[in-house]
Design an enzyme around this catalytic site. Structure first.
Site, short mmCIF file in Angstrom:
data_model
loop_
_atom_site.label_atom_id
_atom_site.label_comp_id
_atom_site.label_asym_id
_atom_site.label_seq_id
_atom_site.Cartn_x
_atom_site.Cartn_y
_atom_site.Cartn_z
N HIS A 228 57.89 49.34 47.88
CA HIS A 228 58.03 48.32 46.83
C HIS A 228 58.99 48.76 45.72
O HIS A 228 58.72 48.61 44.54
CB HIS A 228 56.66 48.00 46.22
N GLU B 163 47.95 58.92 40.88
CA GLU B 163 49.12 59.37 41.63
C GLU B 163 49.49 60.83 41.37
O GLU B 163 49.94 61.54 42.28
CB GLU B 163 50.32 58.46 41.32
N PHE C 202 55.18 54.23 40.75
CA PHE C 202 54.14 55.21 40.49
C PHE C 202 54.44 56.56 41.14
O PHE C 202 54.15 57.61 40.57
CB PHE C 202 52.80 54.68 40.96
N ARG D 201 59.50 45.98 50.17
CA ARG D 201 58.41 45.03 50.41
C ARG D 201 58.85 43.89 51.32
O ARG D 201 58.11 43.47 52.20
CB ARG D 201 57.95 44.45 49.06
N ASP E 21 55.80 40.71 40.97
CA ASP E 21 55.07 41.79 40.29
C ASP E 21 55.71 42.14 38.94
O ASP E 21 55.07 42.78 38.11
CB ASP E 21 55.02 43.04 41.17
N SER F 241 49.46 48.08 51.45
CA SER F 241 50.81 47.73 51.00
C SER F 241 51.85 48.74 51.48
O SER F 241 52.95 48.36 51.90
CB SER F 241 50.85 47.65 49.47
N ARG G 237 58.93 49.11 55.06
CA ARG G 237 57.62 49.77 54.90
C ARG G 237 56.82 49.73 56.20
O ARG G 237 56.03 50.63 56.48
CB ARG G 237 56.84 49.15 53.74
#
Length: 315
Positions: free
Chosen positions: A109, A58, A83, A167, A117, A37, A10
């Site tokens: 992620h 989103e 999402f 991530r 999470d 993030s 990322r």
């Protein structure tokens, strides 16, 4: 790999957007309240007038990105994979895919390595969802250098692109000064003749380590980084099947609908070859440290080596 530099893919995404923004004024970036993030904050800091926080909406973000692309901009839309691919699927399909607009989706992620999470955020279905959209390019880089090059290739590509970024920091294999990336082409990381292990994302690092373990056990494993899931590098897969005779696929995704099924679909039609698919076996993830989850779900070097060795030896 303690002495190997580790960077999250990322981060490569964020750096590439910033560099593209410096070179091209037709780039706009949308985020769904996760810029820190997803790392699009790098672009936002440099180009605040071209970075838009759409909030936790989103679907609206994808529609806005489609609108920008319809006006001639190259739009990047970012959120967590769950999402971007899941919650906003209808808008991605109808507003971006159906219209073949120039929108690039940066989904961070992804997979079980999101860790603590938990299952609600551990997207294991995004490759399958995005592969099913006609004309959608689907990719997952192995390291931050490949991620940067992939994003720049996505900018040059005309049409919708889905990219999954991780991530967790992962080993850097490639030299940024010499590495080039081509959509639809895989990369042989290690030569071998007994079995071909085809992986993508963070599992490339595990596959490379598995290749070393297998060599110590007298098994010659060809390790392939297949960063582009769609369009698949058919030539490379068929060559590996013909020369190695057996293939193991590894992905941080459900065994349904991802890299493994793409490889199996190709081979079933053009060169029937025994395949073992390694991924998440039709279950949801759960909360826990990323490394522990990868080991628990068998997505680690030791288990890849075990599966490949047993496969080669006929167990």
């Amino acid at each position: 790999m303690a002495d190997v530099k580790k960077i999250a893919t990322r981060q490569g995404y964020g750096e590439a957007l910033r560099e593209l923004g410096q070179a091209h004024d037709n780039i706009v970036v949308f985020d769904a309240d996760l810029a820190g993030s997803t790392q699009t904050a790098m672009f936002g800091k440099a180009f605040p007038n071209r970075h838009f926080n759409c909030g936790i909406a989103e679907g609206n973000m994808m529609a806005a990105a489609a609108g920008a692309a319809s006006m001639g901009m190259v739009a990047f839309a970012s959120s967590f994979a769950m999402f971007a691919a899941g919650r906003a699927y209808e808008q991605v399909r109808n507003s971006i895919g159906y219209t073949r607009l120039n929108v690039k989706i940066g989904a961070s992620h992804g997979g079980i390595s999101v860790g603590e999470d938990g299952a609600s955020h551990q997207c294991l279905e995004d490759f399958a969802l995005m592969r099913a959209i006609p004309g959608m390019v689907v990719m997952s880089p192995a390291d931050a250098v490949e991620a940067k090059a992939m994003v720049k290739a996505a900018y040059e590509h005309e049409g919708p692109v889905y990219m999954r970024f991780g991530r967790s920091p992962v080993p850097v294999f490639h030299d940024e000064n010499t590495f080039t990336f081509t959509i639809g082409k895989g990369d042989v990381m290690r030569e071998g003749t007994d079995v071909a292990v085809i992986a993508n994302g963070l599992l490339v690092a595990e596959a490379v380590e598995a290749g070393k373990l297998l060599a110590d056990r007298g098994v010659s494993a060809r390790i392939i980084n297949m960063a582009t899931i769609k369009p698949l590098d058919e030539e490379l897969v068929l060559k590996a099947a013909a020369e190695c005779g057996k293939i193991v696929t590894c992905e941080e995704h459900s065994v349904i609908g991802g890299l493994g099924e793409a490889v199996c679909s190709l081979l079933s039609e053009k060169l029937p070859t025994p395949v073992r698919r390694m991924g998440v076996n039709d279950v949801f993830g759960h909360s826990g440290p990323a490394a522990a989850l990868l080991e628990e779900f068998g997505l680690c070097a030791a288990n890849i080596a075990r599966v490949a060795e047993e496969f080669v030896r006929g167990a």
